[in-house]
Design a protein around this motif. Structure first.
Motif, PDB file in Angstrom:
ATOM      1  N   ARG A 135       0.834  -1.201   0.000  1.00 32.93           N
ATOM      2  CA  ARG A 135       0.000   0.000   0.000  1.00 32.93           C
ATOM      3  C   ARG A 135       0.868   1.251   0.000  1.00 32.93           C
ATOM      4  N   ALA A 136       0.618   2.173  -0.919  1.00 32.17           N
ATOM      5  CA  ALA A 136       1.390   3.414  -0.996  1.00 32.17           C
ATOM      6  C   ALA A 136       1.113   4.286   0.222  1.00 32.17           C
ATOM      7  N   SER A 137       2.146   4.973   0.695  1.00 33.45           N
ATOM      8  CA  SER A 137       2.013   5.786   1.913  1.00 33.45           C
ATOM      9  C   SER A 137       1.091   6.980   1.712  1.00 33.45           C
ATOM     10  N   ASP A 139      -1.733   6.957  -0.054  1.00 32.89           N
ATOM     11  CA  ASP A 139      -3.113   6.565  -0.350  1.00 32.89           C
ATOM     12  C   ASP A 139      -4.108   7.090   0.687  1.00 32.89           C
ATOM     13  N   ASP A 198       0.143   5.376  -7.817  1.00 32.18           N
ATOM     14  CA  ASP A 198       1.513   4.964  -7.499  1.00 32.18           C
ATOM     15  C   ASP A 198       2.565   5.923  -8.052  1.00 32.18           C
TER      16      ASP A 198
END
Length: 231
Positions: A135-137, A139, A198
């Protein structure tokens, strides 16, 4: 996780397990803090009027009032497992943390026999590793911007790795199993744009309310299907 987020998450954790109890140690391990920190947080929630009850002695712990939990849900083991499988790869999906919480809530209110059958069935399912598991920080900030209609400042790298800083008025989230995009009005370009999640290097809420610009009107080669809770 900051304290405000942790307080909210504590309530959701107790709600998911109600009417069963959770010990302070279990909660501390769950949120990677000390038992003393958890006890302080629970006391703050009690003072704020959250209906948390403590059961002393062996087998005791903290629980949330049943009236603030879901009623029994008539999910079959197959339905609960299907839901868990569908949500087992939420890393790239919007509201990934909420997806995990939803599964815990559903299983938490199922009758014990059906819940155990669902756990056994889910244990027979395996998934190949995938890049979307991470999970991207940024998001969580993007999700908060969309949910609250808040202007967000992002540092974005395009397909040529060229960085730009932009203020975006969020219009929604668009995507598929492969990629998700923030659809919004870009103040730099003065037009609608789609930003691949992303490629968003950093994101910061400005605190400004976004203008209501209606639904996104992106020119894409595929038809966009609206998400609905009832079909």
């Amino acid at each position: 996780m900051n304290r405000t987020d942790r307080l909210y998450a504590l309530v959701e954790e107790l709600r998911a397990f109600a009417p069963r109890t959770r010990t302070a140690r279990q909660l501390a391990d769950r949120f990677e803090v000390s038992v003393r920190t958890v006890e302080r947080d629970l006391n703050s929630l009690l003072q704020a009027g959250v209906p948390i009850y403590a059961t002393p002695g062996p087998g005791g712990g903290y629980s949330l009032d049943k009236s603030h939990t879901l009623p029994p849900v008539n999910f079959t083991p197959e339905e609960a497992t299907a839901l868990a499988v569908a949500l087992s790869r939420p890393g790239a999906s919007p509201f990934a943390d909420s997806l995990r919480s939803a599964v815990r809530k559903v299983v938490g209110v199922m009758p014990a026999q059906e819940a155990e059958a669902a756990r056994r069935l889910a244990g027979r399912v395996r998934l190949f590793a995938h890049a979307s598991d991470t999970r991207a920080s940024t998001d969580a900030v993007i999700e908060e911007a969309v949910l609250g209609s808040l202007v967000v400042e992002i540092e974005y790298q395009d397909r040529n790795d060229t960085p730009t800083t932009r203020e975006v008025e969020p219009l929604g989230l668009v995507g598929s199993a492969e990629a998700w995009y923030l659809a919004g009005y870009c103040r730099l370009r003065k037009d609608e744009r789609a930003f691949k999640l992303d490629r968003i290097v950093s994101a910061r809420l400005t605190g400004e309310r976004a203008e209501d610009r209606g639904d996104p009107t992106l020119d894409v080669p595929h038809a966009l299907r609206r998400v609905t809770l009832l079909e």
